[in-house]
Structure formats: structure tokens, C-alpha cells
Scaffold this motif. Structure first.
Motif, PDB file in Angstrom:
ATOM      1  N   HIS A  40      72.059  -3.490  12.524  1.00 19.13           N
ATOM      2  CA  HIS A  40      72.912  -2.300  12.472  1.00 19.13           C
ATOM      3  C   HIS A  40      73.113  -1.822  11.032  1.00 19.13           C
ATOM      4  O   HIS A  40      72.923  -0.629  10.734  1.00 19.13           O
ATOM      5  CB  HIS A  40      74.255  -2.618  13.122  1.00 19.13           C
ATOM      6  N   GLU A  41      73.495  -2.721  10.136  1.00 19.70           N
ATOM      7  CA  GLU A  41      73.845  -2.328   8.770  1.00 19.70           C
ATOM      8  C   GLU A  41      72.615  -2.033   7.909  1.00 19.70           C
ATOM      9  O   GLU A  41      72.706  -1.273   6.945  1.00 19.70           O
ATOM     10  CB  GLU A  41      74.708  -3.409   8.126  1.00 19.70           C
ATOM     11  N   LEU A  42      71.473  -2.634   8.225  1.00 20.32           N
ATOM     12  CA  LEU A  42      70.252  -2.394   7.457  1.00 20.32           C
ATOM     13  C   LEU A  42      69.260  -1.544   8.243  1.00 20.32           C
ATOM     14  O   LEU A  42      68.051  -1.674   8.086  1.00 20.32           O
ATOM     15  CB  LEU A  42      69.602  -3.727   7.067  1.00 20.32           C
ATOM     16  N   ALA A  43      69.798  -0.675   9.090  1.00 21.16           N
ATOM     17  CA  ALA A  43      68.928   0.153   9.936  1.00 21.16           C
ATOM     18  C   ALA A  43      67.968   0.997   9.115  1.00 21.16           C
ATOM     19  O   ALA A  43      66.782   1.100   9.435  1.00 21.16           O
ATOM     20  CB  ALA A  43      69.789   1.043  10.838  1.00 21.16           C
ATOM     21  N   GLN A  44      68.466   1.586   8.040  1.00 16.91           N
ATOM     22  CA  GLN A  44      67.615   2.457   7.228  1.00 16.91           C
ATOM     23  C   GLN A  44      66.490   1.685   6.561  1.00 16.91           C
ATOM     24  O   GLN A  44      65.350   2.152   6.499  1.00 16.91           O
ATOM     25  CB  GLN A  44      68.465   3.168   6.176  1.00 16.91           C
ATOM     26  N   GLU A  45      66.794   0.476   6.071  1.00 18.77           N
ATOM     27  CA  GLU A  45      65.772  -0.323   5.386  1.00 18.77           C
ATOM     28  C   GLU A  45      64.757  -0.911   6.371  1.00 18.77           C
ATOM     29  O   GLU A  45      63.576  -1.076   6.036  1.00 18.77           O
ATOM     30  CB  GLU A  45      66.429  -1.457   4.594  1.00 18.77           C
ATOM     31  N   LEU A  46      65.201  -1.245   7.587  1.00 10.55           N
ATOM     32  CA  LEU A  46      64.316  -1.886   8.562  1.00 10.55           C
ATOM     33  C   LEU A  46      63.493  -0.887   9.373  1.00 10.55           C
ATOM     34  O   LEU A  46      62.491  -1.270   9.985  1.00 10.55           O
ATOM     35  CB  LEU A  46      65.150  -2.741   9.522  1.00 10.55           C
ATOM     36  N   THR A  47      63.912   0.359   9.400  1.00  8.35           N
ATOM     37  CA  THR A  47      63.248   1.356  10.248  1.00  8.35           C
ATOM     38  C   THR A  47      61.742   1.460  10.002  1.00  8.35           C
ATOM     39  O   THR A  47      60.971   1.436  10.974  1.00  8.35           O
ATOM     40  CB  THR A  47      63.919   2.729  10.071  1.00  8.35           C
ATOM     41  N   PRO A  48      61.250   1.582   8.753  1.00  7.34           N
ATOM     42  CA  PRO A  48      59.796   1.710   8.568  1.00  7.34           C
ATOM     43  C   PRO A  48      59.015   0.513   9.107  1.00  7.34           C
ATOM     44  O   PRO A  48      57.964   0.694   9.743  1.00  7.34           O
ATOM     45  CB  PRO A  48      59.651   1.834   7.046  1.00  7.34           C
ATOM     46  N   MET A  49      59.521  -0.703   8.880  1.00 10.56           N
ATOM     47  CA  MET A  49      58.791  -1.896   9.325  1.00 10.56           C
ATOM     48  C   MET A  49      58.781  -2.006  10.848  1.00 10.56           C
ATOM     49  O   MET A  49      57.743  -2.309  11.452  1.00 10.56           O
ATOM     50  CB  MET A  49      59.429  -3.152   8.701  1.00 10.56           C
ATOM     51  N   ILE A  50      59.932  -1.757  11.480  1.00 12.79           N
ATOM     52  CA  ILE A  50      60.003  -1.855  12.938  1.00 12.79           C
ATOM     53  C   ILE A  50      59.165  -0.759  13.591  1.00 12.79           C
ATOM     54  O   ILE A  50      58.501  -0.990  14.611  1.00 12.79           O
ATOM     55  CB  ILE A  50      61.466  -1.789  13.403  1.00 12.79           C
ATOM     56  N   THR A  51      59.176   0.433  12.998  1.00 20.87           N
ATOM     57  CA  THR A  51      58.339   1.519  13.525  1.00 20.87           C
ATOM     58  C   THR A  51      56.871   1.134  13.484  1.00 20.87           C
ATOM     59  O   THR A  51      56.121   1.363  14.439  1.00 20.87           O
ATOM     60  CB  THR A  51      58.573   2.801  12.704  1.00 20.87           C
ATOM     61  N   HIS A  52      56.451   0.525  12.389  1.00 19.05           N
ATOM     62  CA  HIS A  52      55.049   0.094  12.265  1.00 19.05           C
ATOM     63  C   HIS A  52      54.708  -0.956  13.320  1.00 19.05           C
ATOM     64  O   HIS A  52      53.619  -0.908  13.925  1.00 19.05           O
ATOM     65  CB  HIS A  52      54.802  -0.459  10.865  1.00 19.05           C
TER      66      HIS A  52
END
Length: 207
Positions: free
Chosen positions: A146-158
Motif C-alpha cells: 500500500h505505502e510503496l505502491a508508486q515504487e512497486l508499480t513498474p515492477m509488478i506491471t512488468h
């Protein structure tokens, strides 16, 4: 205390008793502050998780899963209960005969549009995760997602795009927790137990 016993002087013993009383009073005061902090946290954005964690720590009974009634008797040991639950969960699955699968007729429905996984959609779902939820099989705390959504978004999208392009799922995504839920019976029958599993939701968005 050691000094007062060694010297056996009344003044040393009186000083020890005085310090002991101060320490006990300080412990009681700090404990009351701790309880007040827990109660206050249950009424704000932190949720009531600290409150129930404290209640659970004060409980004396930690029995876990009670004995299970089966057709062969009563399962009492952890190994017996684990075997009974495992056999029960296995029994609800059906082994299909793949040698005689009928041919499906041509579909009358329009084909699905191309699936597109976007960073916007992934970020939206990550930011909506309840940070107080328990970890899933991946052991990743929901608060981090939840708190690191912005940082994790590119990796999870990939990761999701790679899974969609290759038509494969990582082994870790296929695992789940199965928790038996005990009914309100004194000696529950294995037939009355149900299971629940938590899986990571699929993050996809139509193009």
C-alpha cells in the motif's frame, strides 16, 4: 536487595523497599499508558488491530484446532488432525477424464478485446489495498504494497505483462493458505469444516 541482605542494616532495607515501590508504581503507570494508547489507536486510522493483538496476548487458552471426529474415530494428535484435514480437502477435488473431452461448438459470443495491463491500473489497485490485512502466501506485508505502491508499480506491471505474454503463472502465484474453520460443536466432525484461501487478485484492465 543484595546490599540490604549483606549489610542487614535497617536503613538499607528501607531504601530498598522504597525503590521497589517506586519501580512497581512506574510499571503500573506505564502499563496504563500503554493500554490507553492501544484503546486510542482503535478509534483512529490505525484500525483496531493493536487492540485485538493485546487481547489475544492476554488469553490463557491456546488450544488451536480441537480434536476432530472422523468415521474411524477421533483425531487428537497434530499429525492425525493434519492427515484428516488433508484427506478432506483432497476429497473435494475431481479428477477429470481427459481422454474423452467433447469438442466445443463454435462460440456465438464476440471475442474478448485485447487485454492491456497498465501502470495506472496496477497503481490504483495497490493503493486500494488495506494496509492492515494479513500477509498472503508471498509473505509480503500489505502495508508495504500500500505505502510503496508508486515504487512497486513498474515492477509488478512488468511481472503481470510477462505472465500474460508467455501464458504462464509463477509457481508462487498458485499457492494459497487453507484455514479450517471450526463449527460450534464440542467435538467437531471433519465434515463440518470448510476452508478458505487467499490468492492475489489478477490485475488486468481492458484495452
Amino acid at each position: 536487595m543484595i546490599l540490604s541482605r549483606r549489610t542487614k542494616r535497617s536503613t538499607d532495607w528501607a531504601e530498598y523497599k522504597s525503590v521497589q515501590g517506586q519501580v512497581r508504581q512506574t510499571i503500573r503507570t506505564e502499563h496504563q499508558k500503554h493500554i490507553a494508547k492501544i484503546l486510542n489507536s482503535s478509534s483512529n486510522l490505525n484500525g483496531n488491530k493493536p487492540f485485538w493483538h493485546y487481547i489475544k496476548s492476554r488469553k490463557k487458552d491456546q488450544t488451536g484446532i480441537s480434536s476432530l471426529q472422523t468415521t474411524d474415530g477421533v483425531a487428537t494428535t497434530p499429525a492425525e488432525k493434519a492427515e484428516v484435514l488433508n484427506n478432506t480437502f483432497k476429497s473435494v477435488f475431481t479428477t477429470e477424464d481427459l481422454s474423452s473431452v467433447p469438442a466445443l461448438p463454435e462460440s456465438t459470443y464476440p471475442p474478448l478485446p485485447e487485454i492491456s495491463i497498465t501502470e495506472h491500473g496496477v497503481f490504483t489497485l495497490l493503493s486500494q489495498i488495506d494496509p492492515h490485512e494479513a500477509c498472503g502466501p508471498d509473505n509480503i506485508p500489505a502495508k508495504i504494497l500500500h505505502e510503496l505502491a508508486q515504487e512497486l508499480t513498474p515492477m509488478i506491471t512488468h511481472l503481470f505483462k510477462q505472465s500474460l505474454d508467455t501464458s504462464k503463472l509463477p509457481t508462487e502465484w498458485k499457492s494459497a493458505y487453507v484455514t479450517p474453520v471450526q463449527s460450534q460443536l464440542l467435538l467437531p466432525d471433519i465434515g463440518y469444516l470448510s476452508g478458505k484461501c487467499h490468492v492475489w487478485p489478477t490485475i488486468m484492465e481492458p484495452a
